[in-house]
Scaffold this motif. Structure first.
Motif, short mmCIF file in Angstrom:
data_model
loop_
_atom_site.label_atom_id
_atom_site.label_comp_id
_atom_site.label_asym_id
_atom_site.label_seq_id
_atom_site.Cartn_x
_atom_site.Cartn_y
_atom_site.Cartn_z
N LEU A 1 6.32 12.31 -1.34
CA LEU A 1 6.56 10.88 -1.10
C LEU A 1 7.46 10.30 -2.18
CD1 LEU A 1 3.01 9.74 0.06
CD2 LEU A 1 5.12 9.44 1.37
N ALA A 2 7.16 10.62 -3.45
CA ALA A 2 7.96 10.10 -4.56
C ALA A 2 9.40 10.59 -4.48
CB ALA A 2 7.33 10.49 -5.89
N SER B 1 1.47 3.79 -2.78
CA SER B 1 2.56 2.97 -2.23
C SER B 1 2.99 1.86 -3.18
CB SER B 1 2.19 2.40 -0.87
OG SER B 1 1.08 1.55 -0.97
N GLY B 2 2.07 1.27 -3.92
CA GLY B 2 2.44 0.22 -4.86
C GLY B 2 3.38 0.74 -5.94
N ARG B 3 3.05 1.89 -6.49
CA ARG B 3 3.88 2.49 -7.53
C ARG B 3 5.24 2.91 -6.97
NH1 ARG B 3 4.12 7.78 -8.96
NH2 ARG B 3 2.19 8.25 -7.89
N LEU B 4 5.25 3.50 -5.78
CA LEU B 4 6.50 3.94 -5.17
C LEU B 4 7.37 2.74 -4.78
CD1 LEU B 4 5.24 6.84 -2.89
CD2 LEU B 4 6.32 7.00 -5.13
N ARG B 5 6.75 1.68 -4.31
CA ARG B 5 7.50 0.47 -3.97
C ARG B 5 8.14 -0.12 -5.22
NH1 ARG B 5 7.24 -4.99 -3.58
NH2 ARG B 5 8.08 -5.92 -1.69
N HIS B 6 7.39 -0.12 -6.31
CA HIS B 6 7.93 -0.63 -7.58
C HIS B 6 9.13 0.21 -8.02
CE1 HIS B 6 8.00 -2.51 -11.51
NE2 HIS B 6 8.00 -1.30 -12.06
N THR C 1 -2.22 9.57 4.94
CA THR C 1 -2.30 8.11 4.96
C THR C 1 -2.99 7.59 3.71
OG1 THR C 1 -2.38 8.16 7.37
CG2 THR C 1 -3.08 6.12 6.30
N ALA C 2 -4.09 8.23 3.31
CA ALA C 2 -4.80 7.80 2.10
C ALA C 2 -3.92 7.97 0.86
CB ALA C 2 -6.09 8.59 1.95
N THR C 3 -3.20 9.07 0.77
CA THR C 3 -2.29 9.29 -0.36
C THR C 3 -1.21 8.23 -0.37
OG1 THR C 3 -2.71 11.68 -0.32
CG2 THR C 3 -0.71 10.94 -1.45
N PHE C 4 -0.64 7.97 0.79
CA PHE C 4 0.41 6.96 0.89
C PHE C 4 -0.10 5.59 0.44
CE2 PHE C 4 2.51 3.61 3.38
CZ PHE C 4 3.80 3.77 2.94
N LEU C 5 -1.26 5.20 0.92
CA LEU C 5 -1.81 3.89 0.56
C LEU C 5 -2.14 3.83 -0.93
CD1 LEU C 5 -4.12 3.24 3.64
CD2 LEU C 5 -1.92 2.16 3.11
N ARG C 6 -2.60 4.95 -1.49
CA ARG C 6 -2.96 4.99 -2.91
C ARG C 6 -1.74 4.83 -3.81
NH1 ARG C 6 -3.06 9.32 -6.04
NH2 ARG C 6 -3.18 10.76 -4.30
N ALA D 1 12.71 1.81 2.29
CA ALA D 1 12.72 3.18 1.75
C ALA D 1 11.32 3.77 1.75
CB ALA D 1 13.31 3.19 0.34
N LEU D 2 10.34 2.97 1.38
CA LEU D 2 8.95 3.43 1.32
C LEU D 2 8.44 3.86 2.69
CD1 LEU D 2 6.45 3.69 -0.54
CD2 LEU D 2 5.90 1.35 0.10
N TYR D 3 8.64 3.03 3.68
CA TYR D 3 8.10 3.35 5.00
C TYR D 3 8.92 4.40 5.73
CZ TYR D 3 4.57 0.06 3.97
OH TYR D 3 3.51 -0.55 3.36
N GLU D 4 10.20 4.48 5.42
CA GLU D 4 11.00 5.56 5.99
C GLU D 4 10.56 6.90 5.42
OE1 GLU D 4 13.65 7.52 8.39
OE2 GLU D 4 13.02 5.43 8.49
N ALA D 5 10.21 6.93 4.14
CA ALA D 5 9.71 8.17 3.52
C ALA D 5 8.42 8.62 4.21
CB ALA D 5 9.47 7.95 2.03
#
Length: 177
Positions: free
Chosen positions: A69-70, A24-29, A17-22, A44-48
């Motif tokens: 995640l990426a 997530s902005g870059r992955l969403r972009h 969860t911490a990795t995802f939150l850290r 796509a982000l939340y499905e991943a």
């Protein structure tokens, strides 16, 4: 001899969860750049995240989690692009001004079909979140506070609701004889 995975620990859950939150902005972009659409990027982000969650104990470091995640977000984005190519859609807002009366009726009929799918197949919570966010424009932060759920959970619920409606609509309206 089979390699043994470390036993699950309580910090495995919090680490993913911490990795995802850290990141997530870059992955969403990244997903938004590929897809050109913020809501599909969120999907796509939340499905991943949802796909990696059951396998979180196999990922032993934050670096592995970030890489998976990426990769998963990128692959899901590509899948969305392929699906978009296979089933092209028109943007209702852009085309509504130039539509003739007959075409306007078709768009309205499509809207009613989607509304019926939402009413028939989504839970009351999914309907509420979809209406308040996508129609009324409420922020994730406000919805999260009002519904007493985390923003991550809220985004996941919204993503899955959109995905379910998309799939049902395509199933019902692309396989006509």
């Amino acid at each position: 001899m089979q390699p043994q995975h470390p036993p699950p620990t309580n910090n495995t859950n919090s680490r993913l969860t911490a990795t995802f939150l850290r990141v997530s902005g870059r992955l969403r972009h990244m997903a938004a750049q590929l897809l050109g659409n913020d809501s599909e990027a969120d999907d796509a982000l939340y499905e991943a995240f949802a796909r990696l969650w059951p396998r979180r104990e196999l990922l032993t470091t934050a670096a592995q989690e970030e890489a998976m995640l990426a990769t998963t977000v990128r692959h899901l984005s590509i899948d969305i692009l392929r699906q978009r190519q296979a089933h092209p859609e028109c943007d209702i807002e852009q085309t509504s001004l130039s539509l003739h009366e007959e075409e306007t009726d078709e768009v309205e009929e499509r809207y009613h079909k989607v509304a019926a799918l939402i009413a028939q197949h989504l839970t009351p919570q999914q309907q509420l979140i979809l209406r308040r966010h996508d129609i009324e424009g409420e922020s994730y932060e406000q919805l999260s506070a009002d519904l007493n759920i985390t923003e991550t959970a809220l985004r996941q619920i919204l993503s899955r609701a959109r995905q379910k409606i998309r799939q049902l609509y395509l199933l019902q309206h692309t396989h006509t004889p």
